[in-house]
Enzyme design. Sequence first.
Site, mmCIF file in Angstrom:
data_model
loop_
_atom_site.group_PDB
_atom_site.id
_atom_site.type_symbol
_atom_site.label_atom_id
_atom_site.label_comp_id
_atom_site.label_asym_id
_atom_site.label_seq_id
_atom_site.Cartn_x
_atom_site.Cartn_y
_atom_site.Cartn_z
ATOM 1 N N HIS A 99 0.835 -1.204 0.000
ATOM 2 C CA HIS A 99 0.000 0.000 0.000
ATOM 3 C C HIS A 99 0.869 1.253 0.000
ATOM 4 C CE1 HIS A 99 -3.517 -2.375 0.351
ATOM 5 N NE2 HIS A 99 -4.296 -1.423 0.855
ATOM 6 N N HIS A 127 0.376 -2.557 9.015
ATOM 7 C CA HIS A 127 1.804 -2.820 8.867
ATOM 8 C C HIS A 127 2.620 -2.276 10.048
ATOM 9 C CE1 HIS A 127 1.875 -4.618 4.855
ATOM 10 N NE2 HIS A 127 0.962 -3.738 4.498
#
Length: 359
Positions: A226, A321
């Site tokens: 991302h 993350h």
Amino acid sequence: MDGTTDPQPRRYKSPSDLARAPPSSPPRTARITSTSTTTITTTRRNSPYLPTPTELALLALYPAILLFGAVYAVLSPTVPYPAAAGQQQQQPPPPPPSYFARKDNLLNTLFVKRGWAWITLAFASFVVTHPALAGRRRRLRLLRAAVLRWALVTVWWVFVTQWFFGPALIDRGFRWTGGKCEAVATVVGEGREGPSPAGVVKEVLTAAACKASGGRWSGGHDISGHVFLLVLGSFFLVQEVGWVVARWGRYLGEERCVVMRDGAVKGAAVEAEREGGGRMEGVEEGVGLPVLEALGLGGRFAAAVVGLCVWMLLMTAIYFHTWFEKLTGLLVALAGLYVTYVLPRWVPALRGIVGLPGI
């Protein structure tokens, strides 16, 4: 003997007197030359090996957003969420603290998951509609170079996230750092249900195949796809739209510097003038226009896509993350941007192929 003779005319005729004479005009000229030389040497150019000051300021926003997201995730009592901490949970995770912490939120499913299609559409709408690129004489050359830069950035996106002579670089990196696909589902085989044998998933090479087989990535280092996509795509649009509009409307005083074929460092516009493309057609129409109007319809669409990228980058920074995964996603994106937009400034052969935006 004439006692009225004035001794002054004889004063500088002896060598000793000439040595003591005050300096005359030549040293004064030397001082002027020295001052002029100092002025020239103190004139600074932007380094062709680094982004310009404005580019650096814009690039600094990305680590600032990631840092803010990491700090917010630590300090906020509502954020500690498995995806934000990078934890693997055996039990079902708690409800997400925010709509954007859900992977099925609309912006994630409709925008980020199809991110490169949106980036490409915004880029195409700008280069096709903006008046600064409408001159017939320059249009084909500028469009060819712009499409080549898009292709170069797209190839980097494909290599990192989709395919690199097999698994993508993200998947290869995950396995090289010790990651594997763990079985978490059950399978039906030979008339019975049971846990999926380890051998069924241990040879899976990609995250998509692991998920499809009912497994999950475990261990290893997972570069944030991302962050990579959002940084690469948004700054690609900033470069392609920003420099064209800035030159067309004369909004920016600084110039990119390039290394010429003879080794000299000059402004990019100087090289463009030598090739007959330094003056942008229609530049008079751009001067004095408000920025939004100068962007045009395609430029405003591209700006909206950049804004969505920045927003989703912030959401990723907060909810998904680990900090190191986000950092490596940023660095991998910056590597592709450097090769596409800075390397050509000091490699004339590459610049002759992909050009520079707006030049």
